[in-house]
Design an enzyme around this catalytic site. Structure first.
Site, PDB file in Angstrom:
ATOM      1  N   SER A 141       0.798  -1.353   0.015  1.00 22.21           N
ATOM      2  CA  SER A 141      -0.632  -0.432  -0.091  1.00 22.21           C
ATOM      3  C   SER A 141       0.563   1.411  -0.164  1.00 22.21           C
ATOM      4  CB  SER A 141      -0.570  -0.445   0.822  1.00 22.21           C
ATOM      5  OG  SER A 141      -1.331   1.237   1.279  1.00 22.21           O
ATOM      6  N   TYR A 156      -1.813  -0.850  10.821  1.00 25.38           N
ATOM      7  CA  TYR A 156      -2.192  -1.167   9.056  1.00 25.38           C
ATOM      8  C   TYR A 156      -0.796  -0.683   8.330  1.00 25.38           C
ATOM      9  CZ  TYR A 156      -3.383  -1.595   4.216  1.00 25.38           C
ATOM     10  OH  TYR A 156      -4.135  -0.643   3.354  1.00 25.38           O
TER      11      TYR A 156
HETATM   12  P1  NAD Z   1     -11.405  -5.496  -0.630  1.00 23.86           P
HETATM   13  O1  NAD Z   1     -12.315  -5.341   1.200  1.00 23.86           O
HETATM   14  O2  NAD Z   1     -12.661  -5.425  -1.283  1.00 23.86           O
HETATM   15  O3  NAD Z   1     -10.735  -6.613  -0.647  1.00 23.86           O
HETATM   16  C1  NAD Z   1      -9.960  -7.654   0.119  1.00 23.86           C
HETATM   17  C2  NAD Z   1     -10.409  -9.134   0.008  1.00 23.86           C
HETATM   18  O4  NAD Z   1      -9.441  -9.817   1.374  1.00 23.86           O
HETATM   19  C3  NAD Z   1     -11.432  -9.267   0.489  1.00 23.86           C
HETATM   20  O5  NAD Z   1     -12.650  -9.877  -0.211  1.00 23.86           O
HETATM   21  C4  NAD Z   1     -11.998  -9.858   1.682  1.00 23.86           C
HETATM   22  O6  NAD Z   1     -13.141 -11.047   2.343  1.00 23.86           O
HETATM   23  C5  NAD Z   1     -10.333 -10.590   2.184  1.00 23.86           C
HETATM   24  N1  NAD Z   1      -9.999 -10.918   2.960  1.00 23.86           N
HETATM   25  C6  NAD Z   1      -9.985 -10.285   3.938  1.00 23.86           C
HETATM   26  N2  NAD Z   1      -9.504 -10.908   4.755  1.00 23.86           N
HETATM   27  C7  NAD Z   1      -9.269 -12.134   4.844  1.00 23.86           C
HETATM   28  C8  NAD Z   1      -8.780 -13.575   5.246  1.00 23.86           C
HETATM   29  N3  NAD Z   1      -8.257 -13.782   6.731  1.00 23.86           N
HETATM   30  N4  NAD Z   1      -8.507 -14.563   4.809  1.00 23.86           N
HETATM   31  C9  NAD Z   1      -8.906 -14.001   2.874  1.00 23.86           C
HETATM   32  N5  NAD Z   1      -9.070 -13.318   2.906  1.00 23.86           N
HETATM   33  C10 NAD Z   1      -9.761 -12.611   3.767  1.00 23.86           C
HETATM   34  O7  NAD Z   1     -10.523  -4.295  -0.757  1.00 23.86           O
HETATM   35  P2  NAD Z   1      -9.360  -4.210  -1.596  1.00 23.86           P
HETATM   36  O8  NAD Z   1      -9.592  -2.155  -1.700  1.00 23.86           O
HETATM   37  O9  NAD Z   1      -9.802  -4.543  -3.377  1.00 23.86           O
HETATM   38  O10 NAD Z   1      -7.603  -4.246  -1.262  1.00 23.86           O
HETATM   39  C11 NAD Z   1      -6.861  -5.033  -1.589  1.00 23.86           C
HETATM   40  C12 NAD Z   1      -5.847  -5.194  -1.144  1.00 23.86           C
HETATM   41  O11 NAD Z   1      -5.659  -3.779  -1.895  1.00 23.86           O
HETATM   42  C13 NAD Z   1      -5.709  -4.596   0.000  1.00 23.86           C
HETATM   43  O12 NAD Z   1      -4.520  -5.999   0.806  1.00 23.86           O
HETATM   44  C14 NAD Z   1      -5.411  -3.734   0.678  1.00 23.86           C
HETATM   45  O13 NAD Z   1      -4.759  -3.586   1.734  1.00 23.86           O
HETATM   46  C15 NAD Z   1      -4.903  -3.348  -0.459  1.00 23.86           C
HETATM   47  N6  NAD Z   1      -4.844  -2.303  -0.566  1.00 23.86           N
HETATM   48  C16 NAD Z   1      -6.296  -0.816  -1.091  1.00 23.86           C
HETATM   49  C17 NAD Z   1      -6.164   0.624  -0.728  1.00 23.86           C
HETATM   50  C18 NAD Z   1      -7.483   1.197  -1.239  1.00 23.86           C
HETATM   51  O14 NAD Z   1      -7.904   1.939  -1.383  1.00 23.86           O
HETATM   52  N7  NAD Z   1      -8.425   0.749  -1.583  1.00 23.86           N
HETATM   53  C19 NAD Z   1      -5.232   0.571  -1.065  1.00 23.86           C
HETATM   54  C20 NAD Z   1      -3.975   0.224  -0.745  1.00 23.86           C
HETATM   55  C21 NAD Z   1      -3.679  -1.052  -0.686  1.00 23.86           C
END
Ligand code: NAD
Length: 250
Positions: A141, A156
């Site tokens: 991230s 985080y």
């Molecule tokens: P999201 O919530 O749609 O996706 C996260 C997924 O991880 C979900 O499907 C959730 O069910 C799954 N998950 C959570 N805990 C879990 C576990 N214990 N075992 C298996 N699966 C699990 O959100 P997103 O934004 O698509 O996030 C995806 C990745 O991108 C994450 O790692 C997040 O930290 C990272 N990220 C997101 C952003 C943002 O702005 N959305 C920014 C930087 C990084």
């Protein structure tokens, strides 16, 4: 051109409809990959796999549980004989000040992000072909680099920074075996990551301050994952690819 023809791919956290993992699974399938969608039972990974098609399978796995990681990967290996590409995308966040981070908060967030990435990699690597264009992509991230600024608390940020150190160490250990390991660092992305605590309108507003004037889309994070998973990046390992619209330039 189809960049992942015949590749066997595992994407963790890939079931949520607007998520980065889901977009990555869909893009990879469009590029010819067979994709295993791993996610928590409540996110119905098989239903997501049915939508994606091209032989995609859904497998329930909680990445915080090492035995569950091994069981899930055994199921994939039973079906396909191995795994060529792993995308460690599962994640969750909490908005907290440091003094409010409890032991349980720490366990959960670093358990999914950092321990989960290690455990899933440990489960997959024995089944990853050596010297045959295998690749691991870890989703970190912008928060890891900037000390927050997207949504997550300090625990985080720490876990996501840990993923970058892990990525570099894995790149060194597995490069000689023909396995590349890289990280993507997304900036603010239009997903349901904050579970409604940061509505779309707020993200669009925040994005106006970025050089490219908007937040990112999940498919744009997926494109970065595709680059690092495919032979397009055949001489790249151990890097962090910023995908943030210029929100953080360093
Ligand atoms: P999201 O919530 O749609 O996706 C996260 C997924 O991880 C979900 O499907 C959730 O069910 C799954 N998950 C959570 N805990 C879990 C576990 N214990 N075992 C298996 N699966 C699990 O959100 P997103 O934004 O698509 O996030 C995806 C990745 O991108 C994450 O790692 C997040 O930290 C990272 N990220 C997101 C952003 C943002 O702005 N959305 C920014 C930087 C990084």
């Amino acid at each position: 051109a189809r960049l992942l023809d015949g590749r066997r791919v595992v994407v963790t956290g890939a079931a949520r409809e607007r998520g980065i993992g889901r977009a990555t699974a869909a893009l990879f399938a469009a590029h010819g990959a067979r994709v295993a969608i791993l996610d928590l039972a409540g996110e119905a990974p098989q239903a997501a796999a049915d939508v994606i098609g091209n032989g995609a399978i859904g497998v329930v796995a909680d990445v915080t549980d090492a035995a569950a990681c091994r069981t899930a990967i055994a199921e994939v290996v039973d079906a396909w004989g191995g795994v060529d590409v792993l995308v460690n995308n599962a994640g969750l966040t909490q908005r907290r000040g440091l003094l409010d981070v409890t032991a349980e908060d720490y366990e959960l967030v670093s358990g999914v992000i950092l321990k989960g990435t290690i455990q899933m990699s440990q489960a997959v690597l024995p089944h990853m072909p050596r010297g045959a264009a295998s690749a691991i992509v870890n989703v970190s991230s912008l928060s890891a680099l900037q000390g927050g600024g997207v949504f997550g608390g300090p625990h985080y940020c720490a876990a996501k920074a840990g993923v970058l150190g892990l990525t570099r160490a894995m790149a060194k250990e597995f490069g000689p075996q023909g396995i590349r390991v890289n990280a993507v660092a997304p900036g603010l992305t239009m997903t349901d990551f904050s579970r409604g605590a940061n509505p779309d309108a707020n993200k669009i507003e925040a994005g106006k301050a970025y050089p490219l004037g908007r937040p990112g889309r999940p498919d744009e994070m997926a494109q970065a994952c595709l680059f690092l998973a495919s032979e397009m990046s055949s001489y790249i390992t151990g890097v962090t690819l910023d995908v943030n619209g210029g929100a953080f330039i360093h």
